[in-house]
Design an enzyme around this catalytic site. Sequence first.
Site, PDB file in Angstrom:
ATOM      1  CE1 TYR A  52      -3.013  -3.166   0.147  1.00  0.00           C
ATOM      2  CE2 TYR A  52      -3.576  -2.713   2.452  1.00  0.00           C
ATOM      3  CZ  TYR A  52      -3.509  -3.440   1.395  1.00  0.00           C
ATOM      4  OH  TYR A  52      -4.467  -4.581   1.214  1.00  0.00           O
ATOM      5  CB  ILE A 230     -10.298  -4.847   7.474  1.00  0.00           C
ATOM      6  CG1 ILE A 230     -10.315  -5.617   6.056  1.00  0.00           C
ATOM      7  CG2 ILE A 230      -9.917  -5.549   8.523  1.00  0.00           C
ATOM      8  CD1 ILE A 230      -8.983  -6.011   5.720  1.00  0.00           C
ATOM      9  CE  LYS A 232      -8.957   5.008   2.632  1.00  0.00           C
ATOM     10  NZ  LYS A 232      -9.369   5.901   1.529  1.00  0.00           N
ATOM     11  CG  ASN A 242     -17.445   2.361   8.223  1.00  0.00           C
ATOM     12  OD1 ASN A 242     -18.405   2.562   7.932  1.00  0.00           O
ATOM     13  ND2 ASN A 242     -16.490   2.468   7.999  1.00  0.00           N
TER      14      ASN A 242
HETATM   15  P1  NAP Z   1     -13.837  -0.609   1.240  1.00  0.00           P
HETATM   16  O1  NAP Z   1     -13.291  -0.809   2.774  1.00  0.00           O
HETATM   17  O2  NAP Z   1     -14.968  -1.673   0.769  1.00  0.00           O
HETATM   18  O3  NAP Z   1     -14.051   0.694   0.873  1.00  0.00           O
HETATM   19  C1  NAP Z   1     -13.384   1.910   1.241  1.00  0.00           C
HETATM   20  C2  NAP Z   1     -14.215   2.947   0.315  1.00  0.00           C
HETATM   21  O4  NAP Z   1     -15.269   3.223   1.254  1.00  0.00           O
HETATM   22  C3  NAP Z   1     -13.271   4.453   0.847  1.00  0.00           C
HETATM   23  O5  NAP Z   1     -13.448   5.015  -0.523  1.00  0.00           O
HETATM   24  C4  NAP Z   1     -14.128   5.193   1.828  1.00  0.00           C
HETATM   25  O6  NAP Z   1     -14.184   6.285   1.750  1.00  0.00           O
HETATM   26  C5  NAP Z   1     -15.578   4.498   1.722  1.00  0.00           C
HETATM   27  N1  NAP Z   1     -16.242   4.518   3.077  1.00  0.00           N
HETATM   28  C6  NAP Z   1     -15.772   3.631   4.032  1.00  0.00           C
HETATM   29  N2  NAP Z   1     -16.779   3.909   4.882  1.00  0.00           N
HETATM   30  C7  NAP Z   1     -17.773   4.517   4.706  1.00  0.00           C
HETATM   31  C8  NAP Z   1     -18.937   5.236   5.177  1.00  0.00           C
HETATM   32  N3  NAP Z   1     -19.254   4.824   6.426  1.00  0.00           N
HETATM   33  N4  NAP Z   1     -19.543   6.017   4.526  1.00  0.00           N
HETATM   34  C9  NAP Z   1     -19.264   6.471   3.135  1.00  0.00           C
HETATM   35  N5  NAP Z   1     -18.173   5.794   2.594  1.00  0.00           N
HETATM   36  C10 NAP Z   1     -17.540   5.019   3.166  1.00  0.00           C
HETATM   37  O7  NAP Z   1     -12.448  -1.392   0.468  1.00  0.00           O
HETATM   38  P2  NAP Z   1     -10.991  -1.389   0.393  1.00  0.00           P
HETATM   39  O8  NAP Z   1     -10.336  -0.087   0.905  1.00  0.00           O
HETATM   40  O9  NAP Z   1     -10.739  -1.924  -0.860  1.00  0.00           O
HETATM   41  O10 NAP Z   1     -11.050  -2.549   1.496  1.00  0.00           O
HETATM   42  C11 NAP Z   1     -10.824  -2.589   2.908  1.00  0.00           C
HETATM   43  C12 NAP Z   1      -9.385  -2.763   3.324  1.00  0.00           C
HETATM   44  O11 NAP Z   1      -9.143  -4.207   2.921  1.00  0.00           O
HETATM   45  C13 NAP Z   1      -8.248  -2.078   2.639  1.00  0.00           C
HETATM   46  O12 NAP Z   1      -8.061  -0.907   2.911  1.00  0.00           O
HETATM   47  C14 NAP Z   1      -7.294  -3.248   2.836  1.00  0.00           C
HETATM   48  O13 NAP Z   1      -6.699  -2.895   4.147  1.00  0.00           O
HETATM   49  C15 NAP Z   1      -7.796  -4.464   2.485  1.00  0.00           C
HETATM   50  N6  NAP Z   1      -7.745  -5.062   1.093  1.00  0.00           N
HETATM   51  C16 NAP Z   1      -7.117  -6.250   1.047  1.00  0.00           C
HETATM   52  C17 NAP Z   1      -7.030  -6.746  -0.078  1.00  0.00           C
HETATM   53  C18 NAP Z   1      -6.248  -8.090  -0.285  1.00  0.00           C
HETATM   54  O14 NAP Z   1      -5.845  -8.409  -1.492  1.00  0.00           O
HETATM   55  N7  NAP Z   1      -5.765  -8.704   0.678  1.00  0.00           N
HETATM   56  C19 NAP Z   1      -7.445  -5.997  -1.192  1.00  0.00           C
HETATM   57  C20 NAP Z   1      -8.476  -4.866  -1.244  1.00  0.00           C
HETATM   58  C21 NAP Z   1      -8.297  -4.538   0.147  1.00  0.00           C
HETATM   59  P3  NAP Z   1     -13.102   7.439   2.604  1.00  0.00           P
HETATM   60  O15 NAP Z   1     -11.760   6.999   2.533  1.00  0.00           O
HETATM   61  O16 NAP Z   1     -13.821   8.545   2.268  1.00  0.00           O
HETATM   62  O17 NAP Z   1     -13.586   7.415   4.219  1.00  0.00           O
END
Ligand code: NAP
Length: 274
Positions: A52, A230, A232, A242
């Site tokens: 990241y 988890i 983000k 959240n």
């Molecule tokens: P996510 O958590 O599904 O979505 C993040 C997005 O949702 C951001 O744009 C965030 O906006 C928004 N958001 C979050 N809470 C919100 C709320 N209450 N209201 C409105 N919008 C909200 O997607 P992700 O970041 O891809 O996945 C989460 C975590 O999983 C990652 O950060 C990473 O640590 C991990 N991950 C792992 C892999 C893997 O291959 N192992 C792949 C992808 C992700 P803001 O930032 O503006 O709050």
Amino acid sequence: MTVQLPSGETVPALGMGTWMMAENPARRDEEVRALRTGLDLGLTLVDTAEMYGGGAAESLVGEAITGRRDEVFLVSKVLPGNASAAGTVRACEASLSRLGTDRLDLYLLHWRGRFPLAETLDGFAALAEAGKIRHWGVSNLDLTDMRELTALPGFCQTNQILYNLTRRGPEHDLLPWHAEAGIPVMAYSPVEQGRLLDSPVLASVARRHVASAAQVALAWVLRLPFVTAIPKAGTVEHVRDNARALGLVLTDEDLAELDRAFPPPRGPQPLEML
Ligand code: NAP
């Protein structure tokens, strides 16, 4: 709300992701505040990775947890290209230095690459022996890979996979296998990177509970007792929103409405990844 690991330890069911953090200097202070707010609210499982921001997210996490390391269950990941036995040790040491800590609570193979799983596990074992990681696990491994992994020596503590209302494929065989094996799943992108949040069906369920769409999406993932999530969130407001998902229990009516809009899989589907 907690989930038990095979080690016997419990971790918070709801944690925080950090992908796409530390990408914009103008947002950095708010991102650090968001993570600290999450810790205050008990979202103490923090997920990051050497990938990241090329290590920048780990440095930001290091800043956010300064003085609070013992409150955190800290997770990071090794890139497959680094996941030889010696490479895993080197990658972990670099992550520890960026995170400003002497140990990870959980170290994951980010996805399967060219190195045999046994080699990566040798690296994990050396790190555990040295006290640099407490536990290890994997990410993005489908059923065949999980079967191969669990035939090797050692105890995998989790498999971090893409799972949310629009990515229900794992419900066919991978999730039942995990439940049976007693190995929890960590759901990443639980709000589908924000794309789920415009759904009118989520809005309708949310209205009944005076909740937000994000809370419904998270409560849906967390309905399974062996799943952690988890999301983000880069703002204090989103973290607070959240965290309130922990108080939301979806009814049978809610679940049926969500099933109609986001049907469960009818057969096997390959594991998707982002
Ligand atoms: P996510 O958590 O599904 O979505 C993040 C997005 O949702 C951001 O744009 C965030 O906006 C928004 N958001 C979050 N809470 C919100 C709320 N209450 N209201 C409105 N919008 C909200 O997607 P992700 O970041 O891809 O996945 C989460 C975590 O999983 C990652 O950060 C990473 O640590 C991990 N991950 C792992 C892999 C893997 O291959 N192992 C792949 C992808 C992700 P803001 O930032 O503006 O709050």
